[in-house]
Design a protein around this motif. Sequence first.
Motif, PDB file in Angstrom:
ATOM      1  N   GLU A  13      -3.003  14.506  32.266  1.00 25.58           N
ATOM      2  CA  GLU A  13      -2.542  15.811  32.732  1.00 25.58           C
ATOM      3  C   GLU A  13      -3.709  16.758  32.958  1.00 25.58           C
ATOM      4  O   GLU A  13      -3.674  17.595  33.868  1.00 25.58           O
ATOM      5  CB  GLU A  13      -1.562  16.410  31.717  1.00 25.58           C
ATOM      6  CG  GLU A  13      -1.040  17.792  32.107  1.00 25.58           C
ATOM      7  CD  GLU A  13      -0.450  17.853  33.506  1.00 25.58           C
ATOM      8  OE1 GLU A  13      -0.518  18.930  34.131  1.00 25.58           O
ATOM      9  OE2 GLU A  13       0.066  16.815  33.996  1.00 25.58           O
ATOM     10  N   ASN A  30      -5.069  15.716  36.268  1.00 27.20           N
ATOM     11  CA  ASN A  30      -4.145  16.127  37.319  1.00 27.20           C
ATOM     12  C   ASN A  30      -4.210  17.636  37.561  1.00 27.20           C
ATOM     13  O   ASN A  30      -4.104  18.099  38.701  1.00 27.20           O
ATOM     14  CB  ASN A  30      -2.712  15.729  36.947  1.00 27.20           C
ATOM     15  CG  ASN A  30      -2.488  14.237  37.041  1.00 27.20           C
ATOM     16  OD1 ASN A  30      -3.162  13.547  37.809  1.00 27.20           O
ATOM     17  ND2 ASN A  30      -1.566  13.718  36.256  1.00 27.20           N
ATOM     18  N   ALA A  75       2.698  11.136  32.428  1.00 22.18           N
ATOM     19  CA  ALA A  75       3.026  11.770  33.699  1.00 22.18           C
ATOM     20  C   ALA A  75       4.433  12.355  33.673  1.00 22.18           C
ATOM     21  O   ALA A  75       4.689  13.439  34.197  1.00 22.18           O
ATOM     22  CB  ALA A  75       2.901  10.761  34.839  1.00 22.18           C
ATOM     23  N   ALA A 120       4.326  15.459  31.660  1.00 19.39           N
ATOM     24  CA  ALA A 120       3.666  16.527  32.416  1.00 19.39           C
ATOM     25  C   ALA A 120       4.624  17.139  33.429  1.00 19.39           C
ATOM     26  O   ALA A 120       4.646  18.354  33.633  1.00 19.39           O
ATOM     27  CB  ALA A 120       2.434  15.978  33.122  1.00 19.39           C
ATOM     28  N   GLN A 133       5.818  20.958  33.656  1.00 21.78           N
ATOM     29  CA  GLN A 133       5.716  21.781  34.859  1.00 21.78           C
ATOM     30  C   GLN A 133       7.051  22.433  35.184  1.00 21.78           C
ATOM     31  O   GLN A 133       7.109  23.604  35.582  1.00 21.78           O
ATOM     32  CB  GLN A 133       5.258  20.932  36.043  1.00 21.78           C
ATOM     33  CG  GLN A 133       3.792  20.538  35.962  1.00 21.78           C
ATOM     34  CD  GLN A 133       3.377  19.700  37.145  1.00 21.78           C
ATOM     35  OE1 GLN A 133       4.223  19.172  37.857  1.00 21.78           O
ATOM     36  NE2 GLN A 133       2.093  19.579  37.357  1.00 21.78           N
TER      37      GLN A 133
END
Length: 760
Positions: free
Chosen positions: A36, A39, A347, A350, A354
């Motif tokens: 993360e 990213n 992922a 994450a 978000q």
Amino acid sequence: MDMNEIKEIFFQECEEQLAELESGLLKMNDGDRDPETVNAVFRAVHSIKGGAGAFGLDDLVAFAHVFETTLDCVRSNKLEPTQDVLKVMLKSADVLADLTNAARDGGSVDESRSRGLVKELEALANGELPTPSAAVEAPAAKPAPVTAPMAAAPAPKPTDDSGFQPIPFSFDDFGGEEEGGSDLPAYEITFKPRSDLYSKGNDATLLLRDLSRLGEMSCYCNMDALPGLDDLDPEAAYFYWNVTLKTDKGEDAIRTVFEFAEWDCDLQIAAVEPRAAAAEAEELPMIPVPFDLSILDEGAAEVQVVQPKSDAAAAVAAAETASNVTQMAAAAARVEKKESAAAAAAASAAAAAQNNAAAGQTIRVDLDRVDRLINLVGELVINQAMLSQSVIENDTTGTSSINMGLEELQQLTREIQDSVMAIRAQPVKPVFQRMSRIVREIADMTGKTIRLITEGENTEVDKTVIDKLAEPLTHMIRNAVDHGIETPEKRAANGKNVEGTVRLTAKHRSGRILIELADDGAGINREKVKQKAIANELIPADANLTDEEIDNLIFLPGFSTADKISDISGRGVGMDVVKRSIQALGGRINITSKPGQGSVFTMSLPLTLAVLDGMVVTVAGQTLVVPLTAIVETLQPEASAIHSFGANHRLISIRNSFCPLVDVGRILNFRATQANPVEGVALLVESEGGGQRALMVDAIQGQRQVVIKSLEANYTHVPGIAAATILGDGRVALILDVDAVVGASRGQAMKQDVSLAAVG
């Protein structure tokens, strides 16, 4: 909202993205390998590139594209983020910030530096590691990225004058779920980019590749809208993609992939049964894409496209494919699985984070509007105090309904004031992050290896204080790196780590903010400092100074210990600017230094420059306000507790210890002779570097919240006075500068520019 306002919002968002970028890179530099974090760094550059494309900022888009591509190699585990790799990326983040500032404010950027970094980034993307890391830990199993061989491919685009050149794209990181995929939920996705998506710097290739990482994906490129060559618009978007995705991540994770492009495309997502999706896919008439798929790993899914409506359209497909390699690359399906289950879980987490973050709502407000609101609240506080004073003078009962209403009004006023001040409160993180770049640049110039450690970045302080912190911190950082930290050779000879450390911390204490800058360098050479001051006639040759007073000599105007003038220091400016800047903020600064071990600079600043809680006192017929944060306790002196010391000094005994007694009226020249301590009140105060003192005043009127009014802005600087305020009866009262008064009691003159008092 006109275009200029939209552009200003874009640059405000760029500041946030640049801060996120540097924060993430520094975390990676400290060893953070959380997907993360990587990213977040990638998204920051991608967002800047997308917005810059919308405003035609070509230089910014070009550099961001190169930077983004290299970061994508890190995301896909093709490039190991070693210290040398991150050093290049941190420098690239600096150039990206320079390009953003140049686009906003005008001006130019060092083209040779940007071109050099472009070449370094391209080399990293192509698997060429920096020289220092070549013999360290270069993963042998990772091949360099390969380009897609294509039928009738055009010649490579030449490098333009700016030095930017597209980087070849690799299909190595296409991957998906291979085990148990038939049992996963399936989604039919229709992705139709508009021309705006490409003009803003977005790339359908990257979007589809990110989508493929969610699970098992089949992708079909639909060319029904493709016109003949005569009608072909090079800036139009004719292709769209039908995607079947099997994933357990959910629809929210799919939409997260398109979050930066959703406004510039038509996106439809529908959940379907896996078997139905497979059957539907089998019924579609397909033709192979006209380019070589030999670069795909063994086991990759077959890439197919929907049959065009006409033979002419089919004939055009090859030409369109050749001129749009990155768009057609999105038709490539997954290759062998490269991401572990742990990475996939990260992922997913994450994406959930978000979505939760997106739920929070924020608004952007012009700072002038907030300032006006704060001023109005200040006037409200003054008027509330005036109203209370009038009621006290005219109502002796103290139990009327008016008094009760005034008490409620006072509480509400305080709550409003606290809420408004909270709006202006911001973390010091942006200022601290700016210092990272300064450390890197000066370390490169001096040939030193230095690590900056920041702590307490989320400590909040008034926006006005934050805006004025950058200049003094910059001078202090330059001083610490240039003068404080030794060269690697000297550190090694002294048994130290060749890498120097500068530590920048922030914390709250007693209603103020403390900012400390510490280094593990050589410390202050007091003999050299004293001799320099004598040579520059700043002090007499026979001056008998303590270690603390010698350390504070570096704050005198024109003082420098540099042997020669350089681009970094040596002109006698810097630390005196720091002292004046801190004083202008109502703060103070101290130095502690140990030879051979380093130095610590401590700044104590008010949390806000708008209001403060103070003790209203009377001194020789004058009304003063003493900041409540400086007061430890109040007491009524007894004659037996007062002791004479020397000709003009007196001590007061407090709990078996002696504390100097300071006559505030005498220090400020309100009266010619010292007052009798027994007839007054003593305020035990604590100042930075000055220890405890008992300030003698005539009487205490009460404790009140007062609105700070700058004397320097409305009148001039007054020694011993920090600011002024308006009391409830309309009179002007002066706010005492406790540190200046304490310094004067130690025999230091209260002067505006030349003194040792400001740090004592």
